[in-house]
Design a protein around this motif. Structure first.
Motif, short mmCIF file in Angstrom:
data_model
loop_
_atom_site.label_atom_id
_atom_site.label_comp_id
_atom_site.label_asym_id
_atom_site.label_seq_id
_atom_site.Cartn_x
_atom_site.Cartn_y
_atom_site.Cartn_z
N GLY A 91 41.74 29.47 -30.77
CA GLY A 91 40.66 29.68 -31.56
C GLY A 91 41.02 31.05 -31.73
N LYS A 92 39.89 32.22 -31.62
CA LYS A 92 39.97 33.29 -32.08
C LYS A 92 40.40 34.16 -31.15
N HIS A 93 40.85 33.64 -30.02
CA HIS A 93 41.29 34.54 -28.66
C HIS A 93 42.58 34.91 -28.74
N LEU A 94 43.04 36.15 -28.45
CA LEU A 94 44.64 36.24 -28.44
C LEU A 94 44.96 36.46 -27.11
N VAL A 95 46.05 35.85 -26.60
CA VAL A 95 46.64 36.09 -25.61
C VAL A 95 48.26 36.66 -25.62
#
Length: 275
Positions: A91-95
């Motif tokens: 989604g809008k979350h970065l790893v």
């Protein structure tokens, strides 16, 4: 500003201070640093990464983007100066993470993250405009999770173009249920969700002091409060997508069964009915 969580197997006081200061200088805030310790940091990191991403769901509101950094480098000697780093979005979350297939296996299986962007440190730092001496320093350092990984996360978060190769995560799967995390209550969180029939039993391998194992039939219950006090039980747990846990209500299952992260739970994966 983004909430930042950093899961790493470099977590001594000196490492924490350097990581916090460098990330603070880049992002304007310091991260929450989570120690991936114990005998199997890969299984801990895999479940923790999955839990961090799942924790962003069902907020009842839009919520803020998050950044999760993860550093668990396999000590296999295959890669020159260590495994490369990669990034992906959920989604809008970065790893931003080391390209470690076992660490990425949980998000691959449960969240459908099939491909990640694998980077080459020297190419990425050169493209960012660093001077040749700084490129050599960052590409050649032993502590790449300090000097490079925060830069990668910042560049991607800022929308900068980072040279990378979109790469499939290799399939990896432990054939037997494995203890991924032992929580502070001594509950043993597994690396998967078992197909349980409540009232049935699962044969768990209890490790003895002399090195032998004793098979113990443990009853499956629908939740923790259904487990009789001071008795073992197999329940759907709080981690992953209802991943299974071995618990003892009022005591430590890990201590009682002699289990630690990385240990297979069972002598057999079969679930048998209670006689």
């Amino acid at each position: 500003m983004y909430p930042i969580t950093y899961v790493t197997d470099c977590f001594d006081g000196n490492a924490r201070a350097r990581l916090s200061t460098r990330i603070g200088a880049l992002f304007g805030q310091s991260p929450t640093i989570v120690a991936a310790d114990g005998p199997d940091p890969e299984s801990f990191a895999a479940l923790t990464l999955l839990d961090c991403l799942i924790a962003t769901e069902s907020l009842g509101e839009e919520g803020h983007p998050t950044i999760t950094l993860l550093n668990i480098a396999p000590r296999d000697g295959v890669w020159p100066n260590g495994v490369p780093f990669c990034w992906f979005r959920y989604g809008k979350h970065l790893v931003a993470s080391t390209f470690n297939p076992r660490v990425l296996a949980q998000v691959q299986r449960e969240l459908g993250i099939e491909r990640v962007h694998v980077t080459d440190i020297r190419a990425a730092v050169t493209a960012a405009g660093f001077a040749p001496a700084e490129v050599d320093k960052i590409a050649g350092t032993q502590f790449r999770s300090l000097w490079y990984l925060p830069l990668l996360a910042k560049w991607v978060a800022d929308g900068r173009d980072v040279p990378s190769a979109e790469t499939a995560i290799p399939e990896t799967y432990d054939p037997e249920p494995v203890v991924a995390v032992v929580d502070n209550f001594g509950n043993c969180k597994l690396d998967r969700r078992l197909d349980l029939t409540f009232g049935a039993t699962l044969t768990v391998a209890q490790r003895n002091d002399d090195g032998s194992t004793t098979p113990v039939d443990v009853i499956c219950y629908p939740h923790l409060t259904a487990v009789p006090r001071n008795s073992p039980g197999i329940i759907p747990g709080s981690s992953g997508t209802g991943y299974t846990e071995l618990v003892i209500r009022g005591a430590s299952a890990a201590t009682t069964f002699g289990l630690q992260p990385g240990d297979p739970l069972t002598t057999t994966a079969d679930i048998c009915s209670v006689a």
